[in-house]
Design a protein around this motif. Structure first.
Motif, PDB file in Angstrom:
ATOM      1  N   THR A   1      38.325 -14.733  17.576  1.00 20.69           N
ATOM      2  CA  THR A   1      37.017 -15.195  17.066  1.00 20.69           C
ATOM      3  C   THR A   1      36.686 -16.595  17.569  1.00 20.69           C
ATOM      4  OG1 THR A   1      38.145 -16.030  15.098  1.00 20.69           O
ATOM      5  CG2 THR A   1      37.182 -13.827  14.928  1.00 20.69           C
ATOM      6  N   GLY A   2      37.362 -17.006  18.655  1.00 20.99           N
ATOM      7  CA  GLY A   2      37.173 -18.359  19.167  1.00 20.99           C
ATOM      8  C   GLY A   2      36.111 -18.438  20.255  1.00 20.99           C
ATOM      9  N   ALA A   3      36.282 -19.440  21.132  1.00 22.83           N
ATOM     10  CA  ALA A   3      35.245 -19.755  22.128  1.00 22.83           C
ATOM     11  C   ALA A   3      35.025 -18.605  23.110  1.00 22.83           C
ATOM     12  CB  ALA A   3      35.650 -21.025  22.879  1.00 22.83           C
ATOM     13  N   MET A   4      36.103 -18.024  23.644  1.00 20.12           N
ATOM     14  CA  MET A   4      35.927 -16.941  24.629  1.00 20.12           C
ATOM     15  C   MET A   4      35.394 -15.677  23.968  1.00 20.12           C
ATOM     16  SD  MET A   4      36.480 -17.758  27.768  1.00 20.12           S
ATOM     17  CE  MET A   4      37.189 -16.541  28.856  1.00 20.12           C
TER      18      MET A   4
ATOM     19  N   ARG B   1      42.156 -12.698  12.823  1.00 20.07           N
ATOM     20  CA  ARG B   1      43.180 -12.832  11.780  1.00 20.07           C
ATOM     21  C   ARG B   1      42.544 -13.436  10.537  1.00 20.07           C
ATOM     22  NH1 ARG B   1      47.155 -17.879  13.552  1.00 20.07           N
ATOM     23  NH2 ARG B   1      45.499 -19.407  13.912  1.00 20.07           N
TER      24      ARG B   1
ATOM     25  N   LYS C   1      36.108 -15.728   9.629  1.00 19.87           N
ATOM     26  CA  LYS C   1      35.657 -16.086  10.984  1.00 19.87           C
ATOM     27  C   LYS C   1      35.114 -14.857  11.715  1.00 19.87           C
ATOM     28  CE  LYS C   1      38.510 -20.170  11.608  1.00 19.87           C
ATOM     29  NZ  LYS C   1      39.532 -20.861  12.393  1.00 19.87           N
TER      30      LYS C   1
ATOM     31  N   VAL D   1      42.859 -14.601  22.763  1.00 21.08           N
ATOM     32  CA  VAL D   1      43.643 -15.485  21.885  1.00 21.08           C
ATOM     33  C   VAL D   1      44.537 -16.354  22.770  1.00 21.08           C
ATOM     34  CG1 VAL D   1      43.635 -13.817  19.979  1.00 21.08           C
ATOM     35  CG2 VAL D   1      45.542 -13.815  21.602  1.00 21.08           C
ATOM     36  N   PRO D   2      45.108 -17.422  22.202  1.00 20.74           N
ATOM     37  CA  PRO D   2      46.006 -18.269  22.999  1.00 20.74           C
ATOM     38  C   PRO D   2      47.232 -17.483  23.474  1.00 20.74           C
ATOM     39  CG  PRO D   2      45.370 -19.383  20.959  1.00 20.74           C
ATOM     40  CD  PRO D   2      44.885 -17.971  20.852  1.00 20.74           C
TER      41      PRO D   2
ATOM     42  N   CYS E   1      41.541 -12.065  29.181  1.00 21.37           N
ATOM     43  CA  CYS E   1      40.935 -13.310  29.693  1.00 21.37           C
ATOM     44  C   CYS E   1      41.850 -14.508  29.440  1.00 21.37           C
ATOM     45  CB  CYS E   1      39.572 -13.537  29.041  1.00 21.37           C
ATOM     46  SG  CYS E   1      39.674 -14.017  27.282  1.00 21.37           S
ATOM     47  N   THR E   2      43.105 -14.245  29.069  1.00 18.64           N
ATOM     48  CA  THR E   2      43.969 -15.345  28.618  1.00 18.64           C
ATOM     49  C   THR E   2      44.541 -16.138  29.796  1.00 18.64           C
ATOM     50  OG1 THR E   2      46.054 -14.100  28.649  1.00 18.64           O
ATOM     51  CG2 THR E   2      44.682 -13.885  26.670  1.00 18.64           C
ATOM     52  N   ASN E   3      44.960 -17.345  29.493  1.00 18.53           N
ATOM     53  CA  ASN E   3      45.707 -18.152  30.451  1.00 18.53           C
ATOM     54  C   ASN E   3      46.982 -18.662  29.797  1.00 18.53           C
ATOM     55  OD1 ASN E   3      44.181 -18.164  32.886  1.00 18.53           O
ATOM     56  ND2 ASN E   3      42.611 -19.359  31.829  1.00 18.53           N
TER      57      ASN E   3
ATOM     58  N   MET F   1      47.208 -24.669  24.570  1.00 16.69           N
ATOM     59  CA  MET F   1      45.784 -24.896  24.298  1.00 16.69           C
ATOM     60  C   MET F   1      45.499 -26.363  23.941  1.00 16.69           C
ATOM     61  SD  MET F   1      44.172 -21.897  24.594  1.00 16.69           S
ATOM     62  CE  MET F   1      42.706 -21.899  23.585  1.00 16.69           C
TER      63      MET F   1
ATOM     64  N   PRO G   1      35.069 -21.691  32.321  1.00 12.79           N
ATOM     65  CA  PRO G   1      35.033 -22.023  30.893  1.00 12.79           C
ATOM     66  C   PRO G   1      34.119 -21.092  30.100  1.00 12.79           C
ATOM     67  CG  PRO G   1      34.313 -23.891  32.259  1.00 12.79           C
ATOM     68  CD  PRO G   1      34.523 -22.735  33.185  1.00 12.79           C
ATOM     69  N   ALA G   2      34.365 -21.028  28.807  1.00 11.77           N
ATOM     70  CA  ALA G   2      33.601 -20.134  27.932  1.00 11.77           C
ATOM     71  C   ALA G   2      32.092 -20.356  28.066  1.00 11.77           C
ATOM     72  CB  ALA G   2      34.044 -20.336  26.480  1.00 11.77           C
TER      73      ALA G   2
HETATM   74  N1  NAP Z   1      37.864 -21.667  26.208  1.00  8.76           N
HETATM   75  C1  NAP Z   1      37.771 -21.473  27.522  1.00  8.76           C
HETATM   76  O1  NAP Z   1      36.913 -22.083  28.189  1.00  8.76           O
HETATM   77  C2  NAP Z   1      38.673 -20.481  28.209  1.00  8.76           C
HETATM   78  C3  NAP Z   1      38.385 -20.133  29.541  1.00  8.76           C
HETATM   79  C4  NAP Z   1      39.173 -19.195  30.185  1.00  8.76           C
HETATM   80  C5  NAP Z   1      40.248 -18.613  29.518  1.00  8.76           C
HETATM   81  N2  NAP Z   1      40.525 -18.985  28.240  1.00  8.76           N
HETATM   82  C6  NAP Z   1      41.665 -18.344  27.561  1.00  8.76           C
HETATM   83  O2  NAP Z   1      41.117 -17.459  26.586  1.00  8.76           O
HETATM   84  C7  NAP Z   1      41.998 -17.366  25.457  1.00  8.76           C
HETATM   85  C8  NAP Z   1      41.214 -17.730  24.205  1.00  8.76           C
HETATM   86  O3  NAP Z   1      40.753 -19.062  24.344  1.00  8.76           O
HETATM   87  P1  NAP Z   1      39.641 -19.660  23.349  1.00  8.76           P
HETATM   88  O4  NAP Z   1      39.153 -20.896  24.017  1.00  8.76           O
HETATM   89  O5  NAP Z   1      38.699 -18.614  22.932  1.00  8.76           O
HETATM   90  O6  NAP Z   1      40.557 -20.090  22.125  1.00  8.76           O
HETATM   91  P2  NAP Z   1      40.070 -20.585  20.680  1.00  8.76           P
HETATM   92  O7  NAP Z   1      38.650 -20.972  20.705  1.00  8.76           O
HETATM   93  O8  NAP Z   1      41.080 -21.595  20.251  1.00  8.76           O
HETATM   94  O9  NAP Z   1      40.225 -19.273  19.783  1.00  8.76           O
HETATM   95  C9  NAP Z   1      41.511 -18.702  19.641  1.00  8.76           C
HETATM   96  C10 NAP Z   1      41.405 -17.439  18.815  1.00  8.76           C
HETATM   97  O10 NAP Z   1      42.724 -16.888  18.718  1.00  8.76           O
HETATM   98  C11 NAP Z   1      43.051 -16.762  17.328  1.00  8.76           C
HETATM   99  N3  NAP Z   1      44.492 -16.901  17.089  1.00  8.76           N
HETATM  100  C12 NAP Z   1      45.302 -15.900  16.682  1.00  8.76           C
HETATM  101  N4  NAP Z   1      46.540 -16.317  16.551  1.00  8.76           N
HETATM  102  C13 NAP Z   1      46.548 -17.619  16.853  1.00  8.76           C
HETATM  103  C14 NAP Z   1      47.575 -18.600  16.889  1.00  8.76           C
HETATM  104  N5  NAP Z   1      48.850 -18.307  16.596  1.00  8.76           N
HETATM  105  N6  NAP Z   1      47.248 -19.832  17.247  1.00  8.76           N
HETATM  106  C15 NAP Z   1      45.977 -20.143  17.550  1.00  8.76           C
HETATM  107  N7  NAP Z   1      44.935 -19.242  17.540  1.00  8.76           N
HETATM  108  C16 NAP Z   1      45.245 -17.997  17.203  1.00  8.76           C
HETATM  109  C17 NAP Z   1      42.252 -17.838  16.650  1.00  8.76           C
HETATM  110  O11 NAP Z   1      42.180 -17.521  15.275  1.00  8.76           O
HETATM  111  P3  NAP Z   1      41.868 -18.661  14.189  1.00  8.76           P
HETATM  112  O12 NAP Z   1      40.444 -19.064  14.411  1.00  8.76           O
HETATM  113  O13 NAP Z   1      42.133 -17.969  12.919  1.00  8.76           O
HETATM  114  O14 NAP Z   1      42.787 -19.818  14.486  1.00  8.76           O
HETATM  115  C18 NAP Z   1      40.932 -17.684  17.391  1.00  8.76           C
HETATM  116  O15 NAP Z   1      40.246 -16.545  16.929  1.00  8.76           O
HETATM  117  C19 NAP Z   1      43.158 -18.326  25.747  1.00  8.76           C
HETATM  118  O16 NAP Z   1      44.241 -17.599  26.268  1.00  8.76           O
HETATM  119  C20 NAP Z   1      42.597 -19.277  26.802  1.00  8.76           C
HETATM  120  O17 NAP Z   1      43.609 -19.821  27.647  1.00  8.76           O
HETATM  121  C21 NAP Z   1      39.771 -19.899  27.563  1.00  8.76           C
END
Ligand code: NAP
Length: 214
Positions: free
Chosen positions: A8-11, A31, A35, A64-65, A91-93, A97, A134-135
């Protein structure tokens, strides 16, 4: 398409929003139920548990991370077959984080995140993609003819799964590229780690390749 979203995060917000605008039916699983409800309200889909999202659609986004992969897939019921035969978009890396530092496995030549996911999804087809930008880039789609092109390399081993993800990419106004089989997904992950390091230094990653056309 029916698309389940794990995260439920940025991506999750950026890609689910884009796919909802393209007319797809979404079920957002988190989870945190609160959210998931909030994001579903924002993008126009339904909310549910991780397990419900896993079992909802032909395509399932895993957003998710890296550190949360195994726990998320276990909660989604992957080891009980909830994802069998579906297309999991990875889409993970493999980055920390908080620091954007590469995971030790990435530096030591260990299995890519995509390979780890393929070992955890219980018979789903994994397609790696969307991890390089980026997202915000995905959240701004669909792109039109006047916009700078956004190319999306995809790695995967199943032609039907790749075709479904290519369709999603095309609807976003982006160009799907053949990134090879899943054994090459680690190359995309390493590229993302280099790009993240450059972003962290305030640089534009594309600038390391010089101007287009040489
Ligand atoms: N953001 C970017 O620009 C970007 C770009 C390319 C790839 N990615 C990759 O995409 C994936 C998601 O990134 P994101 O930016 O969307 O992340 P984010 O905004 O931090 O969101 C993470 C999501 O994962 C959930 N989650 C479940 N278990 C978790 C745990 N143990 N610790 C932390 N979060 C947990 C979080 O739930 P809660 O909200 O309940 O914590 C949240 O829904 C990552 O693998 C990242 O490397 C991100």
């Amino acid at each position: 398409m029916r698309i389940g979203v794990l995260g439920t995060g940025a991506m999750a917000a950026a890609l689910a929003g884009s796919w909802a605008r393209a007319g797809h039916e979404l079920l957002i699983g988190g989870r945190s139920a609160a959210k998931a409800e909030t994001l579903a309200g924002r993008v126009g889909g339904r909310a549910g548990s991780l397990r419900e999202a896993a079992g909802f659609g032909s395509v399932v986004l895993l957003a998710v991370p890296y550190a949360a992969l195994a726990d998320t897939l276990r909660r989604a019921g992957a080891d009980e077959g909830t994802l069998r035969g579906r297309t999991v978009v990875d889409c993970t890396n493999p980055l920390d984080m908080a620091t954007m530092e590469p995971a030790p496995e990435l530096l030591d030549g260990g299995p890519s995140a995509a390979r780890r996911i393929a070992g955890l999804v219980g018979g789903a087809h994994v397609v790696k993609g969307f991890n390089l930008a980026p997202a915000q880039v995905w959240g701004r789609s669909p792109y039109g003819p006047g916009d700078a092109p956004v190319d999306v390399p995809l790695c995967g081993d199943d032609e039907a799964a790749l075709a479904a993800v290519r369709t999603l990419v095309g609807e976003m106004g982006c160009e799907p590229l053949d990134g090879g089989g899943l054994e090459r997904a680690g190359l995309l992950e390493a590229t993302a780690a280099v790009a993240a390091g450059l972003w962290g230094q305030g640089r534009q990653p594309g600038a390391v390749f010089g101007p287009a056309g040489g």
